[in-house]
Design an enzyme around this catalytic site. Structure first.
Site, PDB file in Angstrom:
ATOM      1  N   SER A  12       0.795  -1.231   0.000  1.00  0.00           N
ATOM      2  CA  SER A  12       0.000   0.000   0.000  1.00  0.00           C
ATOM      3  C   SER A  12       0.824   1.277   0.000  1.00  0.00           C
ATOM      4  CB  SER A  12      -0.925   0.011   1.224  1.00  0.00           C
ATOM      5  OG  SER A  12      -0.163  -0.066   2.424  1.00  0.00           O
ATOM      6  N   ALA A 116      -1.146  -9.922 -13.836  1.00  0.00           N
ATOM      7  CA  ALA A 116      -0.994  -9.180 -15.088  1.00  0.00           C
ATOM      8  C   ALA A 116       0.067  -8.114 -14.909  1.00  0.00           C
ATOM      9  CB  ALA A 116      -2.314  -8.543 -15.520  1.00  0.00           C
ATOM     10  N   HIS A 148       8.710   4.991 -20.669  1.00  0.00           N
ATOM     11  CA  HIS A 148       8.306   5.207 -19.288  1.00  0.00           C
ATOM     12  C   HIS A 148       9.179   6.279 -18.645  1.00  0.00           C
ATOM     13  CE1 HIS A 148       6.356   1.268 -19.883  1.00  0.00           C
ATOM     14  NE2 HIS A 148       5.541   1.643 -18.918  1.00  0.00           N
ATOM     15  N   LYS A 152      11.830   4.107 -13.807  1.00  0.00           N
ATOM     16  CA  LYS A 152      11.498   2.699 -14.086  1.00  0.00           C
ATOM     17  C   LYS A 152      12.774   1.941 -14.434  1.00  0.00           C
ATOM     18  CE  LYS A 152       8.362  -0.282 -16.713  1.00  0.00           C
ATOM     19  NZ  LYS A 152       7.848  -0.933 -15.477  1.00  0.00           N
TER      20      LYS A 152
END
Length: 237
Positions: A12, A116, A148, A152
């Site tokens: 989270s 996914a 991106h 990343k």
């Protein structure tokens, strides 16, 4: 009125986890976020959502679906919890080992789950278009270009690789190129080229909420399904 789906958010503290908490508590989501789990917590309740440290995972409230956007080292624990609670699992954690992928496949015999690399509903449609185009354009060059933000680390992106597998399923042999620049959320171009003509299939993400919204959409449709390993495209409706 339909009963909201009880959601546990695992991972989270990351960008996806934050977006899931924000969107999941909105009445229109059809969800109730019962708990959020991170490696460590500073506050026990944030915006009405109970917060748990990863070491306290076994003590989280009952839930229908866990949505996991964590790290490979945290994946085994949430998979085992879902099995123990007979709850569904939606995971977008990348970098899973072969053993973890095998554990995921084995778990699908007991619970409904989905892994996914991208939960955008538009990307799910793009996969279908890429496979269909590849099957009809035999012998054409296939190139996948993804862009991106500079933070990343993996390249090609997981989405580019799964788009490549869709192209391969249609008979193409994709090549990859990666761009890391600025704060680009995510862009994927699948290009088919032959002498004198070119077809481009493109998806551009303008904000990260689409991925969180897609994961919540999938979670709502997954928890009532029988055990199995599903694809985003199977849960669009």
């Amino acid at each position: 009125m339909n009963t909201p789906i009880r959601i546990l958010i695992h991972g989270s503290s990351g960008r996806m986890g934050q977006a899931l908490q924000r969107l999941g508590k909105q009445p229109a989501s059809g969800c109730q976020v019962v708990a959020a789990v991170a490696r460590r917590v500073d506050l026990r309740v944030v915006d009405g959502i109970p917060q748990f440290a990863a070491s306290e995972l076994s003590g989280v409230p009952d839930f229908d679906v866990a949505i996991d956007f964590s790290l490979p080292q945290g994946f085994d624990a949430i998979l085992q919890l879902c099995l123990a609670r007979k709850a569904a699992l939606v995971s977008g954690t990348t970098g899973l080992s072969e053993a973890q992928q095998a554990a995921l496949a084995a778990a699908s015999e007991r619970i409904p789950l989905i892994w996914a690399s991208n939960f955008s509903l538009g990307v799910a449609v793009l996969h279908d278009l890429v496979e269909r185009a590849a099957s009809m354009l035999q012998g054409w060059d296939c190139d996948i270009v993804e862009a991106h933000h500079t933070r990343k680390q993996d390249a090609p992106s997981g989405t580019a690789l799964t788009l490549g597998r869709s192209a391969e399923a249609g008979g193409a042999h994709p090549h990859y190129a990666s761009i890391r620049a600025g704060d680009i959320v995510g862009e994927h171009l699948v290009q088919f080229t032959s002498a004198g003509e070119r077809i481009e299939l493109v998806h551009r993400a303008h904000n990260r909420d689409i991925f969180a919204s897609g994961a919540l959409h999938v979670a709502q449709r997954l928890h009532t399904r029988p055990p199995g390993q599903y694809q985003v495209s199977e849960l669009l409706k």
